[in-house]
Motif scaffolding. Structure first.
Motif, PDB file in Angstrom:
ATOM      1  N   LEU A 218       0.830  -1.203   0.000  1.00  0.00           N
ATOM      2  CA  LEU A 218       0.000   0.000   0.000  1.00  0.00           C
ATOM      3  C   LEU A 218       0.865   1.254   0.000  1.00  0.00           C
ATOM      4  CD1 LEU A 218      -2.650   1.606   0.333  1.00  0.00           C
ATOM      5  CD2 LEU A 218      -2.469   1.199   2.799  1.00  0.00           C
ATOM      6  N   LEU A 219       1.898   1.257   0.815  1.00  0.00           N
ATOM      7  CA  LEU A 219       2.775   2.415   0.887  1.00  0.00           C
ATOM      8  C   LEU A 219       3.507   2.634  -0.435  1.00  0.00           C
ATOM      9  CD1 LEU A 219       3.486   4.567   2.923  1.00  0.00           C
ATOM     10  CD2 LEU A 219       5.352   3.148   3.746  1.00  0.00           C
ATOM     11  N   ASP A 220       3.890   1.544  -1.081  1.00  0.00           N
ATOM     12  CA  ASP A 220       4.528   1.664  -2.402  1.00  0.00           C
ATOM     13  C   ASP A 220       3.573   2.281  -3.419  1.00  0.00           C
ATOM     14  OD1 ASP A 220       6.886   0.551  -1.473  1.00  0.00           O
ATOM     15  OD2 ASP A 220       6.384  -1.487  -2.130  1.00  0.00           O
ATOM     16  N   SER A 221       2.303   1.863  -3.376  1.00  0.00           N
ATOM     17  CA  SER A 221       1.315   2.420  -4.314  1.00  0.00           C
ATOM     18  C   SER A 221       1.036   3.882  -3.998  1.00  0.00           C
ATOM     19  CB  SER A 221       0.018   1.603  -4.262  1.00  0.00           C
ATOM     20  OG  SER A 221      -0.634   1.747  -3.017  1.00  0.00           O
ATOM     21  N   MET A 222       1.059   4.237  -2.711  1.00  0.00           N
ATOM     22  CA  MET A 222       0.874   5.637  -2.324  1.00  0.00           C
ATOM     23  C   MET A 222       2.050   6.492  -2.780  1.00  0.00           C
ATOM     24  SD  MET A 222      -0.748   4.969   1.483  1.00  0.00           S
ATOM     25  CE  MET A 222      -0.676   6.666   2.019  1.00  0.00           C
ATOM     26  N   GLU A 223       3.246   5.916  -2.751  1.00  0.00           N
ATOM     27  CA  GLU A 223       4.420   6.637  -3.244  1.00  0.00           C
ATOM     28  C   GLU A 223       4.297   6.896  -4.742  1.00  0.00           C
ATOM     29  OE1 GLU A 223       9.308   6.348  -3.219  1.00  0.00           O
ATOM     30  OE2 GLU A 223       8.117   4.569  -2.727  1.00  0.00           O
ATOM     31  N   ALA A 224       3.884   5.867  -5.494  1.00  0.00           N
ATOM     32  CA  ALA A 224       3.714   6.029  -6.941  1.00  0.00           C
ATOM     33  C   ALA A 224       2.638   7.061  -7.244  1.00  0.00           C
ATOM     34  CB  ALA A 224       3.360   4.680  -7.571  1.00  0.00           C
ATOM     35  N   LEU A 225       1.567   7.035  -6.461  1.00  0.00           N
ATOM     36  CA  LEU A 225       0.481   7.998  -6.647  1.00  0.00           C
ATOM     37  C   LEU A 225       0.949   9.425  -6.371  1.00  0.00           C
ATOM     38  CD1 LEU A 225      -2.555   8.507  -7.114  1.00  0.00           C
ATOM     39  CD2 LEU A 225      -2.904   8.128  -4.665  1.00  0.00           C
ATOM     40  N   SER A 226       1.731   9.592  -5.316  1.00  0.00           N
ATOM     41  CA  SER A 226       2.202  10.929  -4.959  1.00  0.00           C
ATOM     42  C   SER A 226       3.206  11.469  -5.979  1.00  0.00           C
ATOM     43  CB  SER A 226       2.827  10.911  -3.560  1.00  0.00           C
ATOM     44  OG  SER A 226       3.970  10.070  -3.516  1.00  0.00           O
ATOM     45  N   ILE A 227       3.990  10.602  -6.576  1.00  0.00           N
ATOM     46  CA  ILE A 227       4.946  11.033  -7.602  1.00  0.00           C
ATOM     47  C   ILE A 227       4.215  11.435  -8.880  1.00  0.00           C
ATOM     48  CG2 ILE A 227       6.810  10.258  -9.128  1.00  0.00           C
ATOM     49  CD1 ILE A 227       7.775   8.476  -6.824  1.00  0.00           C
ATOM     50  N   LYS A 228       3.246  10.618  -9.275  1.00  0.00           N
ATOM     51  CA  LYS A 228       2.509  10.866 -10.511  1.00  0.00           C
ATOM     52  C   LYS A 228       1.524  12.021 -10.368  1.00  0.00           C
ATOM     53  CE  LYS A 228      -0.149   8.370 -14.039  1.00  0.00           C
ATOM     54  NZ  LYS A 228      -0.796   7.075 -14.395  1.00  0.00           N
ATOM     55  N   GLY A 229       0.886  12.124  -9.201  1.00  0.00           N
ATOM     56  CA  GLY A 229      -0.098  13.178  -8.981  1.00  0.00           C
ATOM     57  C   GLY A 229      -1.406  12.944  -9.707  1.00  0.00           C
ATOM     58  N   GLN A 230      -1.681  11.689 -10.080  1.00  0.00           N
ATOM     59  CA  GLN A 230      -2.915  11.353 -10.788  1.00  0.00           C
ATOM     60  C   GLN A 230      -3.350   9.931 -10.444  1.00  0.00           C
ATOM     61  OE1 GLN A 230      -1.937  11.736 -14.972  1.00  0.00           O
ATOM     62  NE2 GLN A 230      -2.858  13.786 -15.080  1.00  0.00           N
TER      63      GLN A 230
END
Length: 318
Positions: A218-230
């Motif tokens: 989950l934290l990895d997916s949140m990191e990817a989400l925060s980097i992409k911003g979408q």
């Protein structure tokens, strides 16, 4: 006042009846009235009786207090999703489905904005994870005084609950703009709850291993989400880390001609209000919190990287 109340009642009925159904036809069947009698009520020539309003309130879940109270500047009403402790699963489904209906209603509108201030881990971000969502359901059942299995692996979750989790998660990701403001302790709070339930022997050590693994994913997916911003193309996400802690989790959702404020209560439940006054207050309050927060989506690497690293360390304490 009479016209305002009729307009409010008519608007809310239109929102609550099945999509595509004609208003007059629905009222004809629901109130056992003739078509002409219904049209006279809709035109304001004849008032709805108190019994008719009570019947519609019961059938559609309409708050009579809200209809009347919205026209007094010093009175505001909130709706609470009532639940029965004797049937925790049914209540859980009703509450989750209520959230889905709200997001499903706003998701495809280009003007939709969702603002959420969280002091707990947002469920919509982890509802697709088996053990994390089971833990949430297990906690709800236990808090309502009902028996829970000793292991999440042995816990059967009804298909309709799995489906509403999935549909809710999908709907929240389809909104045009989503703003999160997170308390920096959102993972710590969740971890402490897991440890407490483990001490009560309500979840097994094997469950802990699965939960720990899912939390890292989950934290990895949140990191990817925060980097992409979408969430996806043209579905923008703005994530802020707050420098102050929150006393509650609350949200504000708006689109053209619709707005609602929600305050989290009783674990997974919420108090809702569509009062324009309350919605504006909630929106202003959330906006003011951004002054105490740092944007970490699409930017803010200096704050994002240490935050995520610390959350992985907190998860490892399990």
């Amino acid at each position: 006042m009479k016209n305002h109340v009729l307009d409010e009642l008519t608007t809310i009925i239109k929102e609550r009846i099945p999509k595509g159904q004609n208003l007059a036809n629905y009222l004809t069947d629901a109130l056992c009235l003739g078509k002409e009698a219904v049209y006279r009520r809709l035109r304001g020539e004849v008032a709805f009786t108190i019994n008719e309003v009570a019947l519609l309130s019961n059938k559609l879940g309409i708050s009579i207090d809200q209809i009347i109270g919205n026209h007094f500047s010093n009175k505001v009403t909130f709706d609470l999703n009532l639940h029965s402790p004797s049937n925790a699963l049914e209540s859980y489904y009703d509450i989750a489905n209520r959230y889905f209906q709200i997001f499903n209603y706003v998701k495809n509108d280009e003007s939709t904005e969702v603002h959420t201030v969280s002091n707990v881990l947002p469920f919509t971000l982890y509802s697709s994870f088996e053990y994390l969502s089971k833990f949430r359901l297990c906690r709800w059942i236990y808090q309502n005084g009902q028996k829970v299995p000793k292991s999440l692996s042995k816990m059967h979750v009804e298909d309709r609950i799995v489906d509403v989790h999935k549909h809710l998660s999908e709907a929240t990701r389809q909104c045009k703009k989503t703003y999160f403001i997170w308390d920096t302790n959102i993972f710590l709070t969740f971890i402490e709850e897991i440890k407490y339930f483990a001490c009560l022997n309500l979840i097994s050590q094997d469950d802990i291993i699965h939960i720990k693994e899912e939390l890292h994913h989950l934290l990895d997916s949140m990191e990817a989400l925060s980097i992409k911003g979408q969430f996806s193309e043209n579905k923008e996400v703005y994530i802020y880390l707050s420098n102050i802690h929150f006393e509650a989790t609350y949200s504000y959702i708006e689109k053209k001609d619709f707005q609602i404020s929600m305050i989290r209560v009783y674990s997974i439940n919420s108090m809702d209000s569509q009062s324009p006054h309350i919605c504006q207050m909630q929106r202003n309050w959330i906006q003011s919190l951004k002054r105490h927060s740092v944007l970490i989506s699409g930017s803010g690497e200096a704050q994002r990287i240490p935050f995520l690293k610390k959350q992985h360390e907190i998860i490892d304490t399990l």
